[in-house]
Design an enzyme around this catalytic site. Structure first.
Site, short mmCIF file in Angstrom:
data_model
loop_
_atom_site.label_atom_id
_atom_site.label_comp_id
_atom_site.label_asym_id
_atom_site.label_seq_id
_atom_site.Cartn_x
_atom_site.Cartn_y
_atom_site.Cartn_z
CG HIS A 245 78.11 33.70 -16.23
ND1 HIS A 245 77.34 32.61 -15.91
CD2 HIS A 245 79.40 33.33 -16.04
CE1 HIS A 245 78.12 31.62 -15.51
NE2 HIS A 245 79.37 32.01 -15.59
CD GLU B 14 84.85 27.64 -15.29
OE1 GLU B 14 84.42 28.41 -14.41
OE2 GLU B 14 84.73 27.88 -16.52
CG ASP C 250 80.95 27.23 -12.73
OD1 ASP C 250 79.87 27.30 -12.11
OD2 ASP C 250 81.15 27.83 -13.80
#
Length: 257
Positions: free
Chosen positions: A47, A151, A177
């Site tokens: 990210h 996830e 997520d």
């Protein structure tokens, strides 16, 4: 040079281990995390836009402390895994694992023969060839960690298959997520999401694979401890810093009213 993976050591002996995600691309962030007393750090390349030299310097900083540096990658490209391990990462965190096949391929990319196909190199971890590289290969296979993030709803459905893959060192939850994949973004307290997390832990526990939880609400830490979980990620330093700054400003502003 290759160092003892202290996180892996703690997982083997059942000692508690606490880590933090590093979202600020700076060696100074690693110093703060280390000086605070954490056991491991996950440098986030999924990210965060971060250049390879900065990642390597963040790893070097962790090496100067008793802090195990892991790196969360953005994809499962074997060449990316190779360069990060050659740069000194002691483990790779693989996001969005939804089945055993991509996990097994990534483990092979992270391990030398006979466990994998990682390309040979006499770089930083091998002390540039100062010692026997044949011995280094065996040591690297022992010390390097591979962590799978479950996830998504599909990952939860196949959690038992994922946990059964040889060479997997830890499963890390990803409730955010996961909640989105279940059609309820960020609603991580919903019973359906909590049940999915529980199912992932049960699969890991049944396979004898350590599970790493991320406590988010009061009572989460104690609940996971009661289940026998010993490793935790306590968020990211960016979010912790933001909340501390926000609270400081609010408290100081309130004093003047």
């Amino acid at each position: 040079m290759l160092r003892t993976n202290l996180l892996k050591q703690k997982l083997r002996t059942g000692e508690p281990a606490y880590g933090l995600i590093s979202s600020i691309p700076s060696p100074a962030a690693i110093e703060l995390i280390a000086e605070a007393g954490f056991d491991f750090v996950i440098i986030d390349m999924e990210h965060v836009l971060i250049n390879p030299e900065t990642v390597e310097n963040m790893i070097r900083t962790a090496e100067s402390y008793a802090l195990t540096p892991l790196v969360r990658v953005a994809d499962l490209n074997p060449k990316t895994l190779l360069r990060l391990l050659d740069g000194g990462a002691q483990g790779i965190v693989l996001p969005m694992i939804e089945g055993p096949e991509p996990l097994a391929e990534s483990i092979r990319a992270c391990k030398y023969h006979p466990q994998g196909t990682r390309s040979l190199n006499a770089g930083r971890p091998g002390a540039f060839g100062k010692h026997s590289l044949a011995e280094y290969v065996a040591l690297a296979n022992e010390q390097i960690m591979v962590v799978a993030m479950i996830e998504s709803a599909e990952g939860v459905r196949r959690a038992a298959e994922i946990a059964a893959v040889p060479g997997l060192d830890m499963i890390l939850e990803g409730a955010a997520d996961l909640s989105q994949s279940m059609g309820m973004p960020w609603q991580i307290d919903r019973p359906e999401v909590q049940q999915a997390l529980l199912a992932s832990w049960q699969a890991a526990s049944a396979a004898g694979v350590p599970y790493c939880a991320i406590p988010r609400q009061p009572g989460d830490h104690e609940r996971w401890l009661s289940r026998g979980v010993k490793s935790f990620v306590l968020g990211d330093e960016r979010g912790i810093a933001f909340r501390a700054l926000q609270a400081k400003l609010a408290a100081t502003s309130a004093e003047g009213k």
